[in-house]
Scaffold this motif. Structure first.
Motif, short mmCIF file in Angstrom:
data_model
loop_
_atom_site.label_atom_id
_atom_site.label_comp_id
_atom_site.label_asym_id
_atom_site.label_seq_id
_atom_site.Cartn_x
_atom_site.Cartn_y
_atom_site.Cartn_z
N GLU A 183 0.84 -1.21 0.00
CA GLU A 183 0.00 0.00 0.00
C GLU A 183 0.87 1.25 0.00
N GLN A 192 0.54 5.79 -1.24
CA GLN A 192 -0.41 6.91 -1.14
C GLN A 192 -0.32 7.81 -2.36
N ILE A 224 -5.55 9.33 -0.85
CA ILE A 224 -5.93 8.18 -1.67
C ILE A 224 -4.91 7.07 -1.45
N SER A 225 -5.40 5.85 -1.28
CA SER A 225 -4.53 4.70 -1.12
C SER A 225 -4.41 3.94 -2.44
N TYR A 282 -3.06 0.23 -3.99
CA TYR A 282 -2.77 -1.14 -3.56
C TYR A 282 -2.21 -1.92 -4.74
N LYS A 300 -7.10 1.58 -6.71
CA LYS A 300 -7.11 2.92 -6.12
C LYS A 300 -8.36 3.06 -5.28
N SER A 301 -8.21 3.55 -4.06
CA SER A 301 -9.30 3.53 -3.09
C SER A 301 -10.50 4.38 -3.48
N THR A 302 -10.33 5.34 -4.40
CA THR A 302 -11.44 6.20 -4.78
C THR A 302 -12.08 5.80 -6.11
N PHE A 338 -14.56 0.16 -6.23
CA PHE A 338 -13.50 -0.34 -5.35
C PHE A 338 -14.10 -0.92 -4.08
N LEU A 340 -12.47 -2.84 -0.72
CA LEU A 340 -11.28 -3.33 -0.03
C LEU A 340 -11.49 -4.71 0.57
N VAL A 376 -12.31 -1.01 7.62
CA VAL A 376 -12.57 -0.43 6.31
C VAL A 376 -13.16 0.95 6.47
N GLY A 411 -7.45 4.07 2.62
CA GLY A 411 -6.90 2.75 2.91
C GLY A 411 -6.99 2.42 4.38
#
Length: 218
Positions: free
Chosen positions: A117, A119, A125-126, A128, A184-186, A190, A192, A210, A215
């Motif tokens: 992970e 940023q 924003i994370s 992965y 991408k977390s956004t 998505f 997780l 979560v 992230g």
């Protein structure tokens, strides 16, 4: 998009069917995963190479008519700060000698799953980077004497990324399986929880861990 900083690396051992090994002795922990983020522990480098290679042009009638692309064959180069000794041995596939308690190399290598992970530049924003089936080696062990300066060497691991263990994971839109995923977390869609379950052989992520849009953090 640009990214920076290693937030954390998370590992698990999977069996030959691709299922998570949840055992404190045979696996990395009771719940199966290990987050390398304890006191003095972390990663200073996680480098991924050979995700893709430049294609080979196909010529016809004096023109490039198509391009042929080979398979993705990712490799990993990791540098760790104070990685837990037992975890390091297990990631490499070393087993403990019953007579002396020492750790000895054993083949075949274990199946290691990993999520690295990082940023976005603003940290909101994370990112992965995901691998389901890695074989790790530690190519060398370096030692020097301390002087008026401490001589310290970080653990370096090199990994070869293999085909995912289950046939229905790491699929592109055309249903072709690949060895690498990035999330991408956004992004729309998505999830997780589903990402962890797919990468880590059915691992169930705690809902409390979560946070929508970001992230897991530390």
């Amino acid at each position: 998009m640009s990214k920076h900083n290693i937030v954390k690396a998370t590992f698990a051992l999977l069996d030959s069917k691709g299922d998570l090994i949840k055992d404190p002795d045979k696996g990395l922990s009771t719940d199966g995963i290990y987050v390398a983020d304890h006191n003095g522990e972390g990663f200073s480098q996680i480098n991924v190479s050979a995700l893709e290679a430049v294609g080979t042009p196909g010529w016809g009638n004096g023109q490039v008519k198509r391009t042929a692309y080979g398979k993705s064959m990712p490799t990993l180069a990791l540098t760790a700060l104070d990685l837990d000794f037992k975890i390091n041995q297990m990631l490499k596939g070393f087993t403990q000698n019953a007579n002396t308690g020492a750790w000895v190399r054993q083949l075949p290598k274990p199946h290691v799953a990993m999520i690295a992970e990082s940023q976005s530049l603003d940290g909101d924003i994370s990112i992965y980077e995901c691998f389901n089936n890695i074989e790790f080696v530690e190519e060398a062990s370096n030692n020097s004497t301390d002087t008026n300066n401490e001589a310290a060497y970080s653990t370096t691991l090199n990994g070869t990324v293999l085909t995912p263990l289950k046939p229905n994971i790491f699929l592109a839109a055309n249903k072709v399986q690949q060895p690498y995923m990035i999330a991408k977390s956004t992004d729309k869609g998505f999830d997780l929880t589903k990402l962890y379950a797919e990468v880590f052989g059915g691992y169930v992520l705690s809902p409390a861990s979560v946070v929508p849009g970001v992230g897991l953090g530390k």
